[in-house]
Design an enzyme around this catalytic site. Structure first.
Site, short mmCIF file in Angstrom:
data_model
loop_
_atom_site.label_atom_id
_atom_site.label_comp_id
_atom_site.label_asym_id
_atom_site.label_seq_id
_atom_site.Cartn_x
_atom_site.Cartn_y
_atom_site.Cartn_z
N ASN A 110 -5.54 11.55 5.01
CA ASN A 110 -6.19 10.61 5.34
C ASN A 110 -7.07 10.05 4.35
OD1 ASN A 110 -7.12 9.31 8.19
ND2 ASN A 110 -8.87 10.91 8.41
N ARG A 119 0.80 -1.10 -0.22
CA ARG A 119 -0.52 0.27 -0.18
C ARG A 119 0.61 1.56 0.31
NH1 ARG A 119 -4.94 -0.05 3.60
NH2 ARG A 119 -5.64 1.05 2.51
N ASP A 144 -2.66 9.10 7.48
CA ASP A 144 -1.91 7.88 7.05
C ASP A 144 0.02 8.57 6.70
OD1 ASP A 144 -4.55 7.53 6.14
OD2 ASP A 144 -3.19 5.39 6.38
#
Ligand code: MRU
Length: 352
Positions: free
Chosen positions: A252, A95, A242
């Site tokens: 985020n 990711r 994030d």
């Protein structure tokens, strides 16, 4: 004061990484044991484990699992370390947005390269370090919770987006950690949880974990926040992150930016709660944050059912970036960072 959460999202057990399967909550509670780096890659990519700090620990465990696998066949330490680096890079590619994943994997690799010992010694050290990072995550969240609780107005209704809770960390949570600590001090506070389309982390995960702790929670759909702010029904927003750039711009879950704009318009304080490991000081602004594009099926389907016309175009960014001008403060384990963020972030790293 800490309000205990019983949820342990990810933990090292019997040389495997045990995690709560978040793809099936709240319908079913099940844990899965991950035993190879490849299984870990898919656990992160398919979001069995999700949330920036939790995937950081998953990445650290992934490196430990890779070391265990490689130590069974490799006898040459240089080859072992080269193959371990390849597995680490592979895990990092699962990711792209949450920097905690890269941070934790880099920490493991730095340790592996520094240790002057056998393959077995390196493998043992990686396992121990993974467990250490796991334990530190909960401690850091509790510190953030204590700092954050100080800025929660008495009796406030707090809006949160996505899930930045125990399920997004090892336990306790970042944004929901602030809410847990605030609730321990003032049981009159309440939470509004955004549904968070497309994957519904707010509806499926945040309501699940907060109601278990008895924290009064109201579920709203993503488009409702301005309405409730205009009625004076929301006194504070707190969300996770994030990746935070050196100037405070914050990535985020998609939809966070909309909430921040609504909060600014209605004079509602908008806070980010995130550990320093979520801050990427190597990038100057949010423009440099890579945004994950996820499967179109997340938009076209809910629980396996089509919810739109079959030939419509789809676009599905997983995250957005909230410009630093919209952020009141960033709650970290070192205290609350305030604007000018470029200066307060740099200072927090100098002290770290
Ligand atoms: O796609 P997800 O569910 O991993 O996204 C999670 C979020 O956006 C969280 O708010 C963020 O990771 C912070 S978690 C403490």
């Amino acid at each position: 004061m800490a309000f205990e959460s019983k949820i342990k999202t990810i933990e090292w057990v019997d040389n495997k990484s045990r995690m709560i399967d978040q793809t099936i909550l709240p319908y079913e509670f099940k844990t899965v044991d991950i035993s190879t780096a490849e299984e870990m890659y898919y656990a992160i990519k398919d979001m069995i484990v999700r949330g920036a700090p939790a995937i950081g620990i998953a990445g650290a465990h992934g490196v430990s699992l890779a070391a265990i696998e490689l130590s069974k066949t490799e006898t040459d330490k240089n080859i072992f370390l080269k193959k371990l680096q390849e597995k680490a890079d592979y895990l990092k590619s699962s990711r792209p947005t949450a920097v905690n994943l890269m941070w934790a994997i880099d920490k493991q690799m730095k340790l592996a390269l520094e240790i002057d010992g056998s393959i077995e010694t390196v493998t043992k050290a990686l396992i121990e370090n993974g467990i250490k990072l796991e334990n530190e995550d909960i401690e850091i969240n509790k510190k953030m919770g204590d700092y954050g609780a100080e800025v929660v107005p008495k009796g406030a209704t707090i809006l949160t987006h996505c899930n930045a809770g125990a399920l997004a960390t090892v336990g306790y949570g970042t944004a929901l950690g602030v809410i847990r600590s605030a609730y321990a001090k003032d049981p009159t506070i309440k939470v509004f949880a955004d549904e968070t389309r497309p994957r519904q982390q707010g509806a499926r995960l945040t309501t699940w974990e907060l109601t278990q702790d008895g924290i009064p929670t109201t579920l709203i759909t993503d488009g409702m926040c301005s309405y409730f702010m205009s009625k004076g029904m929301i006194q504070m927003v707190v969300v996770g992150a994030d990746r935070i750039a050196a100037n405070g711009d914050t990535a985020n879950k998609i939809g966070t930016y909309t909430v921040a704009i609504a909060a600014k318009y209605h004079n509602v304080p908008f806070y980010i709660a995130a550990p320093l490991s979520t801050i990427d000081i190597s990038i100057k602004s949010g423009k440099e944050i890579p945004i994950e594009e996820r499967s179109h099926e997340e938009v076209t389907h809910i629980n396996g059912d089509w919810v739109c016309a079959k030939d419509v175009n789809i676009i599905n960014p997983g995250f957005d970036v909230t410009p630093h001008e919209l952020i009141t403060g960033i709650i970290t384990e070192k205290g609350i960072l305030r604007p000018n963020f470029e200066e307060s972030i740099a200072k927090a790293f100098m002290e770290d």
